[in-house]
Design an enzyme around this catalytic site. Structure first.
Site, PDB file in Angstrom:
ATOM      1  N   ASN A   1      16.502 -32.649 -28.681  1.00 14.47           N
ATOM      2  CA  ASN A   1      15.829 -30.909 -28.427  1.00 14.47           C
ATOM      3  C   ASN A   1      14.701 -31.104 -27.570  1.00 14.47           C
ATOM      4  O   ASN A   1      13.615 -31.718 -28.061  1.00 14.47           O
ATOM      5  CB  ASN A   1      16.054 -30.251 -29.599  1.00 14.47           C
ATOM      6  CG  ASN A   1      15.825 -28.449 -29.080  1.00 14.47           C
ATOM      7  OD1 ASN A   1      17.032 -27.639 -28.545  1.00 14.47           O
ATOM      8  ND2 ASN A   1      14.448 -27.618 -29.126  1.00 14.47           N
TER       9      ASN A   1
ATOM     10  N   ARG B   1      31.018 -18.989  24.815  1.00 11.15           N
ATOM     11  CA  ARG B   1      30.655 -17.508  24.031  1.00 11.15           C
ATOM     12  C   ARG B   1      30.239 -17.406  22.693  1.00 11.15           C
ATOM     13  O   ARG B   1      29.175 -16.755  22.384  1.00 11.15           O
ATOM     14  CB  ARG B   1      32.020 -16.596  23.887  1.00 11.15           C
ATOM     15  CG  ARG B   1      32.037 -16.209  25.655  1.00 11.15           C
ATOM     16  CD  ARG B   1      34.309 -15.872  25.662  1.00 11.15           C
ATOM     17  NE  ARG B   1      34.704 -16.717  26.005  1.00 11.15           N
ATOM     18  CZ  ARG B   1      36.044 -17.349  25.897  1.00 11.15           C
ATOM     19  NH1 ARG B   1      36.908 -15.496  26.220  1.00 11.15           N
ATOM     20  NH2 ARG B   1      36.436 -18.192  25.968  1.00 11.15           N
TER      21      ARG B   1
ATOM     22  N   ASN C   1       6.787 -36.774 -13.024  1.00 14.91           N
ATOM     23  CA  ASN C   1       7.404 -38.013 -12.169  1.00 14.91           C
ATOM     24  C   ASN C   1       6.721 -38.858 -11.320  1.00 14.91           C
ATOM     25  O   ASN C   1       7.450 -40.036 -10.875  1.00 14.91           O
ATOM     26  CB  ASN C   1       9.051 -37.313 -12.174  1.00 14.91           C
ATOM     27  CG  ASN C   1       9.410 -36.833 -11.672  1.00 14.91           C
ATOM     28  OD1 ASN C   1       8.341 -36.027 -11.254  1.00 14.91           O
ATOM     29  ND2 ASN C   1      10.444 -36.944 -11.113  1.00 14.91           N
TER      30      ASN C   1
ATOM     31  N   ALA D   1      40.033 -29.272  22.711  1.00 12.88           N
ATOM     32  CA  ALA D   1      38.586 -28.455  22.169  1.00 12.88           C
ATOM     33  C   ALA D   1      37.541 -29.221  22.904  1.00 12.88           C
ATOM     34  O   ALA D   1      36.613 -29.827  22.022  1.00 12.88           O
ATOM     35  CB  ALA D   1      38.923 -29.762  20.437  1.00 12.88           C
ATOM     36  N   ALA D   2      38.238 -29.306  24.161  1.00  7.74           N
ATOM     37  CA  ALA D   2      36.639 -30.006  24.707  1.00  7.74           C
ATOM     38  C   ALA D   2      35.720 -28.720  25.699  1.00  7.74           C
ATOM     39  O   ALA D   2      35.528 -28.942  26.146  1.00  7.74           O
ATOM     40  CB  ALA D   2      37.457 -30.634  26.334  1.00  7.74           C
TER      41      ALA D   2
HETATM   42  C1  UD1 Z   1      43.151 -19.215  25.509  1.00 11.08           C
HETATM   43  C2  UD1 Z   1      44.731 -19.241  27.055  1.00 11.08           C
HETATM   44  C3  UD1 Z   1      44.541 -17.224  26.416  1.00 11.08           C
HETATM   45  C4  UD1 Z   1      45.331 -17.646  25.255  1.00 11.08           C
HETATM   46  C5  UD1 Z   1      44.207 -17.255  24.069  1.00 11.08           C
HETATM   47  C6  UD1 Z   1      44.987 -17.621  22.789  1.00 11.08           C
HETATM   48  C7  UD1 Z   1      44.144 -20.656  29.054  1.00 11.08           C
HETATM   49  C8  UD1 Z   1      43.968 -20.607  30.476  1.00 11.08           C
HETATM   50  N1  UD1 Z   1      44.271 -18.983  27.838  1.00 11.08           N
HETATM   51  O1  UD1 Z   1      42.291 -18.214  26.547  1.00 11.08           O
HETATM   52  O2  UD1 Z   1      45.801 -16.794  27.292  1.00 11.08           O
HETATM   53  O3  UD1 Z   1      45.360 -16.012  24.821  1.00 11.08           O
HETATM   54  O4  UD1 Z   1      43.292 -19.356  24.729  1.00 11.08           O
HETATM   55  O5  UD1 Z   1      43.532 -18.379  22.076  1.00 11.08           O
HETATM   56  O6  UD1 Z   1      44.558 -21.387  28.117  1.00 11.08           O
HETATM   57  N2  UD1 Z   1      39.396 -26.163  26.769  1.00 11.08           N
HETATM   58  C9  UD1 Z   1      38.849 -27.489  26.953  1.00 11.08           C
HETATM   59  N3  UD1 Z   1      38.895 -27.297  28.214  1.00 11.08           N
HETATM   60  C10 UD1 Z   1      38.871 -26.866  28.636  1.00 11.08           C
HETATM   61  C11 UD1 Z   1      38.727 -25.665  28.785  1.00 11.08           C
HETATM   62  C12 UD1 Z   1      38.954 -25.461  27.327  1.00 11.08           C
HETATM   63  O7  UD1 Z   1      39.860 -28.578  26.281  1.00 11.08           O
HETATM   64  O8  UD1 Z   1      38.616 -26.465  29.852  1.00 11.08           O
HETATM   65  C13 UD1 Z   1      40.124 -25.880  24.817  1.00 11.08           C
HETATM   66  C14 UD1 Z   1      38.569 -25.272  24.349  1.00 11.08           C
HETATM   67  O9  UD1 Z   1      37.660 -26.063  23.355  1.00 11.08           O
HETATM   68  C15 UD1 Z   1      39.275 -24.082  22.869  1.00 11.08           C
HETATM   69  C16 UD1 Z   1      40.616 -23.846  23.931  1.00 11.08           C
HETATM   70  O10 UD1 Z   1      40.801 -24.827  25.312  1.00 11.08           O
HETATM   71  O11 UD1 Z   1      39.389 -24.773  22.492  1.00 11.08           O
HETATM   72  C17 UD1 Z   1      40.608 -22.426  24.695  1.00 11.08           C
HETATM   73  O12 UD1 Z   1      39.493 -22.869  25.675  1.00 11.08           O
HETATM   74  P1  UD1 Z   1      39.088 -20.941  25.689  1.00 11.08           P
HETATM   75  O13 UD1 Z   1      37.823 -20.980  26.352  1.00 11.08           O
HETATM   76  O14 UD1 Z   1      38.956 -20.735  24.865  1.00 11.08           O
HETATM   77  O15 UD1 Z   1      40.169 -20.107  26.137  1.00 11.08           O
HETATM   78  P2  UD1 Z   1      40.531 -18.705  25.731  1.00 11.08           P
HETATM   79  O16 UD1 Z   1      39.649 -17.808  26.902  1.00 11.08           O
HETATM   80  O17 UD1 Z   1      40.990 -18.196  24.376  1.00 11.08           O
HETATM   81 MG    MG Z   2      39.973 -18.921  22.922  1.00  7.35          MG
END
Ligand code: UD1
Ligand code: MG
Length: 456
Positions: A378, A16, A387, A10-11
């Site tokens: 009542n 977007r 108040n 989740a980093a």
């Molecule tokens: C990613 C997958 C894709 C898949 C899709 C499903 C990769 C490269 N691509 O794309 O194949 O179909 O998810 O939803 O994995 N995150 C980090 N650090 C980073 C980048 C991302 O912790 O440096 C975390 C983000 O916070 C997020 C997750 O990884 O929770 C996915 O990242 P995101 O950029 O949303 O990947 P997608 O483009 O959705």
């Molecule tokens: Mg994603």
């Protein structure tokens, strides 16, 4: 097999979303996105849950106790994020990796993935789904035998060919790995791709190069694994999550008259045979007992509602209404309003930080703030507790079995004893003893012949 470790990444920046709030903290039915996969992992019996955060924020403040946090220093990609959790990964156990933006995954789906992974003896298993519109997702490229060969990314141009873009089977962002194989493969993955990032799916071909088996595990219900990258996708997932929440209540015996116009947050509790009328929003930690009727058109935020209560066209925030209370139409109950059993707040009544005794009624057009009212009293129409003296708040105390007349103002601090009365239009600035009538208004004077004098 020991219970799996679940790593939730989740980093990322979540660019977007176009938001100053981190993507994984956007609320989904009242619960931050990140807490959805965390909850599913805990329910699935994870041995350990690790969330990968970035150093510029503190997701741990939003996570349940016992969840571990690893830090990815720079957002260099999903593979780099998992590597940042390396010290939390036991090489002998199964490791499930979940993208933090896949909120609808369930405990059962995670258990199914782990089962399939452990049964097959694969080193890596990727959950896949078929989508009519796969845009934005990584596509699953299978070899002639149908084994997963690799995932091609499509977020930016340059990674996928035209032919690969037509593939409808996609990576869900949920995987199971053998811990040791994952760590070894991650060490080998580079960032030679269109985004210059370390892609987690690139560990799959590395595992194959090492002679290990990689499996694709199709999930039959793609609504469980939709990702959230922008607010359009958030809205789609929100409507699926809402249906899931409402159906769970319906199966537990709650009637929801108009599901489409009802919104219920994930943590809300509702008792049996309660009816949720159209246009109702139940937020936060709201709890409702049995056989109550909520709505139409009511909003409850962190409210505590007993059994057999009616709340019609009203707004209730951090207030308590005990059994058989009647609220509305058009009441506003604010924080720390506490209505004891059988009490009533009627039309255009606002109550805050006050206790309203058992069976006591505040039926019309009143403001009750910082007051304690006893039982079976009542309150007449249009009573106001004054108040606030402009600096401090003061309390009004009204006893049991009191009858206040219309347009009484109580200038706090002031006390009205049990069984007392007030006269209409009184501004009560002094205590009224029990059983007395407090009357505080100018005497009426009639000017005889006034109309005739005007004519002359
Ligand atoms: C990613 C997958 C894709 C898949 C899709 C499903 C990769 C490269 N691509 O794309 O194949 O179909 O998810 O939803 O994995 N995150 C980090 N650090 C980073 C980048 C991302 O912790 O440096 C975390 C983000 O916070 C997020 C997750 O990884 O929770 C996915 O990242 P995101 O950029 O949303 O990947 P997608 O483009 O959705
Ligand atoms: Mg994603």
């Amino acid at each position: 097999m020991p219970a799996p470790t679940v790593v939730i990444i989740a980093a990322g920046e979540g660019t977007r979303m176009r938001s100053s709030l981190p993507k994984v903290l956007h609320p989904l039915c009242g619960r931050p996105l990140i807490n959805w996969p965390v909850t599913a992992a805990l329910e699935a019996g994870a041995g350990k849950v690790v969330v990968v955060d970035n150093p510029r924020r503190r997701l741990e403040d939003h996570l349940p106790d016992g969840v571990e946090v690893a830090v990815q220093q720079h957002p260099n990609g999903t593979g780099d994020a998992v590597a940042a959790a390396g010290s939390h990964i036991d090489s002998t156990s199964t490791v499930v990796v979940i993208n933090g933006d896949v909120p609808l995954i369930t405990a059962e789906a995670l258990q199914g993935l782990v089962q399939a992974h452990e049964d097959s003896g694969a080193a890596g298993t990727v959950a896949t789904m078929e989508l009519d519109d796969p845009s934005g997702y990584g596509r699953v490229v299978r070899d002639r035998e149908g084994n997963v060969e690799r995932i091609v990314e499509t977020k930016v141009e340059g990674d996928a060919s035209e032919a690969e873009l037509s593939i409808r089977e996609v990576n869900t962002g949920v995987y199971a790995f053998d811990g040791g194989s994952l760590l070894a493969a991650l060490a080998d993955v580079d960032a030679a791709n269109a985004q210059g990032e370390v892609y987690l799916p690139d560990v799959l071909p590395k595992l194959r190069e090492q002679g290990k088996v990689v499996h694709g595990h199709p999930v039959t219900d793609p609504t469980l694994t939709l990702g959230v990258n922008d607010r359009v996708e958030l809205a789609r997932v929100q409507s699926l999550a809402q249906t899931r929440i409402q159906q769970a209540h319906q199966r537990n015996g709650v009637t929801i008259v108009s599901p489409a116009t009802t919104t219920i947050d994930a943590a809300v509790k509702i008792g049996r045979d309660t009816v949720i009328e159209p246009g109702t929003t139940l937020k936060g930690a709201t709890e409702i007992g049995a056989e109550s009727v909520i709505g139409p058109h009511s909003t409850l935020v962190d409210a505590t509602i007993g059994d057999g209560v009616s709340v019609v066209h009203s707004y209730v925030v951090q207030a308590t209404v005990e059994d058989h209370g009647t609220i509305g139409p058009f009441s506003y109950l604010r924080p720390d309003a506490h209505l004891h059993p059988g009490a009533k707040a009627g039309a255009f009544v606002e109550i805050k930080n006050s206790t309203i005794g058992r069976g006591t009624k505040v039926p019309h057009l009143s403001y009750i703030g910082d007051a304690d009212i006893g039982e079976n009293t009542n309150i007449g129409a249009s009573n106001i507790t004054a108040n606030y003296d402009g600096v401090r708040k003061h309390r009004t105390k009204i006893g049991a079995n009191v009858r206040t007349s219309v347009d009484t103002a109580f200038v706090a601090p002031v006390e009205v004893g049990d069984g007392a009365y007030t006269g209409a239009g009184s501004v009560i600035t002094e205590d009224v003893p029990p059983g007395a009538l407090g009357i505080a208004r100018a005497r009426q004077r009639n000017v005889e012949g006034y109309a005739d004098r005007r004519k002359g």
